[in-house]
Design an enzyme around this catalytic site. Structure first.
Site, PDB file in Angstrom:
ATOM      1  N   SER A   4      -7.322 -11.096   4.083  1.00  0.00           N
ATOM      2  CA  SER A   4      -5.972 -10.312   3.327  1.00  0.00           C
ATOM      3  C   SER A   4      -5.708  -8.571   3.827  1.00  0.00           C
ATOM      4  O   SER A   4      -5.340  -8.667   4.849  1.00  0.00           O
ATOM      5  CB  SER A   4      -6.305 -10.148   1.820  1.00  0.00           C
ATOM      6  OG  SER A   4      -5.486  -9.568   0.794  1.00  0.00           O
ATOM      7  N   HIS A   5      -5.833  -7.776   3.173  1.00  0.00           N
ATOM      8  CA  HIS A   5      -5.574  -6.425   3.630  1.00  0.00           C
ATOM      9  C   HIS A   5      -6.810  -5.750   4.114  1.00  0.00           C
ATOM     10  O   HIS A   5      -6.488  -4.554   4.550  1.00  0.00           O
ATOM     11  CB  HIS A   5      -5.335  -5.672   2.179  1.00  0.00           C
ATOM     12  CG  HIS A   5      -6.358  -5.685   1.189  1.00  0.00           C
ATOM     13  ND1 HIS A   5      -6.386  -7.030   0.434  1.00  0.00           N
ATOM     14  CD2 HIS A   5      -7.491  -4.875   0.674  1.00  0.00           C
ATOM     15  CE1 HIS A   5      -7.629  -7.015  -0.591  1.00  0.00           C
ATOM     16  NE2 HIS A   5      -8.044  -5.617  -0.095  1.00  0.00           N
ATOM     17  N   ASP A  29       1.331  -7.171   2.661  1.00  0.00           N
ATOM     18  CA  ASP A  29      -0.354  -6.981   3.156  1.00  0.00           C
ATOM     19  C   ASP A  29      -0.721  -8.130   4.338  1.00  0.00           C
ATOM     20  O   ASP A  29       0.532  -8.668   4.748  1.00  0.00           O
ATOM     21  CB  ASP A  29      -1.318  -7.192   1.975  1.00  0.00           C
ATOM     22  CG  ASP A  29      -1.588  -8.604   1.391  1.00  0.00           C
ATOM     23  OD1 ASP A  29      -0.546  -9.476   1.663  1.00  0.00           O
ATOM     24  OD2 ASP A  29      -2.774  -8.862   1.293  1.00  0.00           O
ATOM     25  N   ASP A  65      -1.992 -10.760   4.930  1.00  0.00           N
ATOM     26  CA  ASP A  65      -1.544 -12.251   4.534  1.00  0.00           C
ATOM     27  C   ASP A  65      -0.486 -12.544   3.835  1.00  0.00           C
ATOM     28  O   ASP A  65      -0.141 -13.713   3.494  1.00  0.00           O
ATOM     29  CB  ASP A  65      -2.802 -13.131   4.015  1.00  0.00           C
ATOM     30  CG  ASP A  65      -3.175 -12.531   2.747  1.00  0.00           C
ATOM     31  OD1 ASP A  65      -3.129 -11.286   2.382  1.00  0.00           O
ATOM     32  OD2 ASP A  65      -3.647 -13.459   1.858  1.00  0.00           O
ATOM     33  N   ASP A  96       0.558 -12.057   0.469  1.00  0.00           N
ATOM     34  CA  ASP A  96       0.557 -12.282  -0.929  1.00  0.00           C
ATOM     35  C   ASP A  96       0.792 -11.092  -1.861  1.00  0.00           C
ATOM     36  O   ASP A  96       1.082 -11.224  -2.747  1.00  0.00           O
ATOM     37  CB  ASP A  96      -0.508 -12.960  -1.361  1.00  0.00           C
ATOM     38  CG  ASP A  96      -1.947 -12.332  -1.073  1.00  0.00           C
ATOM     39  OD1 ASP A  96      -1.967 -11.195  -0.251  1.00  0.00           O
ATOM     40  OD2 ASP A  96      -3.059 -12.975  -1.184  1.00  0.00           O
ATOM     41  N   ARG A  97       0.494  -9.789  -1.446  1.00  0.00           N
ATOM     42  CA  ARG A  97       0.831  -8.545  -2.101  1.00  0.00           C
ATOM     43  C   ARG A  97       1.923  -7.950  -1.823  1.00  0.00           C
ATOM     44  O   ARG A  97       2.685  -8.280  -0.862  1.00  0.00           O
ATOM     45  CB  ARG A  97      -0.326  -7.543  -1.926  1.00  0.00           C
ATOM     46  CG  ARG A  97      -1.869  -8.018  -2.013  1.00  0.00           C
ATOM     47  CD  ARG A  97      -2.705  -6.963  -1.840  1.00  0.00           C
ATOM     48  NE  ARG A  97      -4.122  -7.419  -2.422  1.00  0.00           N
ATOM     49  CZ  ARG A  97      -5.058  -6.377  -2.549  1.00  0.00           C
ATOM     50  NH1 ARG A  97      -4.926  -5.074  -2.494  1.00  0.00           N
ATOM     51  NH2 ARG A  97      -6.303  -6.908  -3.051  1.00  0.00           N
ATOM     52  N   THR A 141     -10.154 -10.737 -12.963  1.00  0.00           N
ATOM     53  CA  THR A 141      -9.689 -10.409 -11.612  1.00  0.00           C
ATOM     54  C   THR A 141      -9.821 -11.578 -10.699  1.00  0.00           C
ATOM     55  O   THR A 141     -10.765 -12.064 -10.583  1.00  0.00           O
ATOM     56  CB  THR A 141     -10.292  -9.259 -11.203  1.00  0.00           C
ATOM     57  OG1 THR A 141     -10.082  -8.125 -12.057  1.00  0.00           O
ATOM     58  CG2 THR A 141      -9.781  -8.706  -9.856  1.00  0.00           C
ATOM     59  N   GLU A 166      -2.741  -5.604 -11.297  1.00  0.00           N
ATOM     60  CA  GLU A 166      -2.618  -4.379 -10.931  1.00  0.00           C
ATOM     61  C   GLU A 166      -2.594  -4.047  -9.307  1.00  0.00           C
ATOM     62  O   GLU A 166      -2.089  -2.892  -8.752  1.00  0.00           O
ATOM     63  CB  GLU A 166      -3.473  -3.414 -11.508  1.00  0.00           C
ATOM     64  CG  GLU A 166      -5.025  -3.748 -11.742  1.00  0.00           C
ATOM     65  CD  GLU A 166      -5.432  -3.485 -10.206  1.00  0.00           C
ATOM     66  OE1 GLU A 166      -5.266  -2.657  -9.636  1.00  0.00           O
ATOM     67  OE2 GLU A 166      -6.318  -4.406  -9.881  1.00  0.00           O
ATOM     68  N   LYS A 216      -0.303 -15.405  -5.426  1.00  0.00           N
ATOM     69  CA  LYS A 216       0.845 -14.305  -5.537  1.00  0.00           C
ATOM     70  C   LYS A 216       1.552 -14.153  -4.216  1.00  0.00           C
ATOM     71  O   LYS A 216       1.019 -14.962  -3.329  1.00  0.00           O
ATOM     72  CB  LYS A 216      -0.023 -12.948  -5.660  1.00  0.00           C
ATOM     73  CG  LYS A 216      -1.198 -12.584  -4.651  1.00  0.00           C
ATOM     74  CD  LYS A 216      -1.981 -11.478  -5.142  1.00  0.00           C
ATOM     75  CE  LYS A 216      -3.129 -11.204  -3.945  1.00  0.00           C
ATOM     76  NZ  LYS A 216      -4.453 -11.323  -4.676  1.00  0.00           N
TER      77      LYS A 216
HETATM   78  C1  G1P Z   1      -9.054  -7.155  -5.036  1.00  0.00           C
HETATM   79  C2  G1P Z   1      -8.202  -6.929  -6.283  1.00  0.00           C
HETATM   80  C3  G1P Z   1      -7.757  -8.302  -6.917  1.00  0.00           C
HETATM   81  C4  G1P Z   1      -7.274  -9.085  -6.234  1.00  0.00           C
HETATM   82  C5  G1P Z   1      -8.351  -9.457  -4.999  1.00  0.00           C
HETATM   83  C6  G1P Z   1      -7.543 -10.382  -3.806  1.00  0.00           C
HETATM   84  O1  G1P Z   1     -10.344  -7.814  -5.437  1.00  0.00           O
HETATM   85  O2  G1P Z   1      -8.824  -6.081  -7.249  1.00  0.00           O
HETATM   86  O3  G1P Z   1      -6.928  -8.138  -8.056  1.00  0.00           O
HETATM   87  O4  G1P Z   1      -7.183 -10.444  -6.547  1.00  0.00           O
HETATM   88  O5  G1P Z   1      -8.428  -8.185  -4.230  1.00  0.00           O
HETATM   89  O6  G1P Z   1      -6.381  -9.958  -3.359  1.00  0.00           O
HETATM   90  P1  G1P Z   1     -11.686  -6.738  -5.873  1.00  0.00           P
HETATM   91  O7  G1P Z   1     -11.906  -6.316  -4.449  1.00  0.00           O
HETATM   92  O8  G1P Z   1     -11.285  -5.960  -6.964  1.00  0.00           O
HETATM   93  O9  G1P Z   1     -12.753  -8.020  -5.971  1.00  0.00           O
HETATM   94 ZN    ZN Z   2      -3.553 -10.636   0.610  1.00  0.00          ZN
END
Ligand code: G1P
Ligand code: ZN
Length: 554
Positions: free
Chosen positions: A119-120, A288, A290, A292-293, A355, A375, A387
């Site tokens: 992801s990010h 981000d 991948d 999705d954000r 979450t 969020e 997402k």
């Molecule tokens: C984080 C975000 C959560 C999201 C996840 C994947 O997870 O807080 O909302 O779904 O990345 O993108 P966390 O690191 O808080 O477990």
């Molecule tokens: Zn992502």
């Protein structure tokens, strides 16, 4: 055409790794961890072992293009062939955004999809890598499945891999190896078609291509580059160069592809720093690693993700796909309560989940909700089971095209109507795991004593650790974050991240509701100052972590 029929598959002996427990979003580790002998193979075989229908199935495969993506894909193709997968649909160059995979699973009736992404999180040789498995509904595999994969990984003694040559990832076409067909497709086409079926592209084109409108989309050198360029520039007529950092690079250009005010600095500078010249674009957005954000900005204006969800919900009737109304809205527990107010006004149910996107899947499949969001810059709908960053951007553009108003005007009118939920998240990254656990143990121990106590004129009415009962499959998920809720609706929430790869990350989420329009012009951190103070008082963050400031504020 690759033909390797009649090759005998010899199982390869292996030893379990103890750390293959998937987190909030799949298995995420440093690249170097994945490069250990048989590490990737063990995890992939563990997934396959948990799929009784693997023989003769179709899988979607692709990733966000980060370092090790291509190597991992070749290994996974050979293992899929050895495990009897009939067909793999692979993105050209090994590329697929997360929402694109979700869509293709659903469109092709595939058994599932493997997404290679962290992801990010930063990429490159010293960065992170990750594997997510998505099920046949297109969504992240539920916990029951990921727990089973972990169990499997603890007992694994061999994996299957076909001794075949690599597939040319960059040339679309159909290849056959063993009895497996591999179809390499353009990663963008199907996704574009889906977006065209949801939004009014003609209206958005009229908005975007007008002389007095400009936009900037920051792809952060990650997967949305090709998607955004095709959609915003080529199809919707944004000026060439409107998509910045569009080239998808294996190290994401050395950046941290997380669309927030800190990491999307380039975009933020463009949207804010031109204040003196008055030349900021009318609309700004970023996605981000991948795809999705999303982050949404106006000229000199930032939209909090929780507000974005609420505003999309309140205006969804302006978007063709949602013109007949919404079934319901869900948000993750730490996400602000702004969307609940919209649901209430629309007379539709709202849900509060733990979450992580996987908790929305049942609600979407059961048609209880149409929109959902977190969020953490994640928003989505029932069009896929992830997402979706570009979808959220198109929602905003479609709404702006209909309302003919700026981002800021739309947000301010929303606050005037519903009140404003001031909201912030403070992250303390990479703190020693032991210190984080002690902080939590202490909080947990004292929760009972907090109820009824008064902090800065607010009385604590709820202090607990959030548990979720899934109304669809009746599963129970405990320990999803400590909540301290006050009599005026304000909340402080403490959680430990489930996606980090180094130490622990403490997240503190703070929210306060301001109904009166006269109170809507405060700076967010100032508006929440006393609650931030209370958070320190109850959790003793400084004492346990030695940190006086969060490392990231969003
Ligand atoms: C984080 C975000 C959560 C999201 C996840 C994947 O997870 O807080 O909302 O779904 O990345 O993108 P966390 O690191 O808080 O477990
Ligand atoms: Zn992502």
């Amino acid at each position: 055409m690759f033909k390797n029929s009649q090759i005998k598959i010899q199982p390869v002996k292996t030893q379990p790794y103890t750390d293959q427990k998937p987190g909030t979003s799949g298995l995420r580790k440093k690249v170097k961890v994945f490069q250990q002998m048989d590490y990737l193979q063990n995890f992939i075989q563990s997934i396959f072992n948990c799929l009784p229908e693997i023989q003769g199935s179709t899988l979607i495969l692709g990733g966000d293009g980060r370092y090790y993506n291509r190597e991992a894909i070749q290994i996974i193709i050979r293992m899929a062939a050895a495990n009897g997968v009939a067909k793999i649909i692979l993105g050209q160059g090994g590329i697929f955004s997360t929402p694109a995979v979700s869509h293709l699973i659903r469109k092709n009736g595939a058994l599932g999809g493997i997404i290679l992404s962290a992801s990010h999180n930063p990429a490159g040789m010293d960065g992170d890598f990750g594997i997510k498995y998505n099920s046949s509904n297109g969504g992240p595999a539920p916990e029951e499945f990921t727990n089973a994969v972990y169990e499997e990984s603890q007992d694994i003694s061999y994996y299957k891999i076909a001794p075949i040559k690599g597939i040319p990832l960059d040339i679309p076409g159909t290849y056959t190896s063993e009895n497996t067909e591999i179809e390499v497709i353009d990663p963008v086409n199907d996704y574009v078609e889906l977006m065209q079926s949801l939004f009014d592209f003609d209206k958005i084109r009229a908005l975007i291509s007008a002389d007095d409108f400009s936009m900037c989309f920051d792809a952060m050198h990650a997967v949305t580059g090709p998607y955004a360029t095709r959609i915003f520039e080529e199809i919707l007529g944004a000026a060439p160069g409107s998509v910045i950092r569009a080239e998808c690079l294996p190290n994401f250009g050395g950046g941290h592809p997380d669309p927030n005010l800190i990491h999307a600095k380039q975009l933020v500078d463009i949207m804010f720093d031109a204040e003196e010249t008055g030349s900021a674009p009318n609309f700004g957005a970023a996605s981000d690693g991948d795809g999705d954000r999303n982050m949404i900005m106006g000229d000199y204006f930032f939209v909090t993700p929780s507000d974005s969800l609420a505003i999309i919900a309140a205006n969804a009737h302006l978007i063709p796909a949602y013109k007949d109304g919404l079934k319901g809205i869900a948000r993750s527990m730490p996400t602000s309560q702004a969307a609940d107010r919209v649901a209430e006004k629309l007379g539709i149910p709202s849900y509060e989940t733990p979450t992580g996107w996987k908790f929305f899947g049942n609600l979407l499949d059961d048609k209880r909700i149409t929109l959902c969001g977190e969020e953490s810059f994640g928003t989505g709908s029932d069009h896929v089971r992830e997402k979706d960053g570009i979808w959220a951007v198109l929602c905003w553009l479609n709404i702006m095209a209909e309302r003919k108003q700026s981002v800021e005007d739309i947000v301010r009118q929303h606050w005037a109507e519903y009140g404003r939920n001031y909201y912030t998240r403070h992250d303390y990254e990479n703190i020693p795991t032991e210190a984080a656990n002690k902080l939590f143990d202490n909080l947990q121990e004292h929760l009972g004593t907090l109820i009824g106590r008064i902090f800065n004129n607010r009385t604590v009415i709820i202090a607990d650790n959030f548990s979720y009962h899934d109304p669809v499959d009746h599963s129970q998920t405990d320990n999803q974050g400590i909540r301290i809720i006050f009599d005026d609706g304000s909340r402080i929430i403490f959680r430990l991240s489930g996606t980090g790869t180094e130490g622990a990350t403490l997240r503190v989420y703070i929210e306060r509701y301001a109904k009166d329009i006269k109170e809507h012009d405060l700076d967010t951190q100032e508006a929440l100052y006393d609650l931030i103070e209370t958070a320190e008082l109850v959790a003793n963050i400084i004492g346990y972590t030695g940190r006086h400031e969060p490392s990231v504020i969003t």
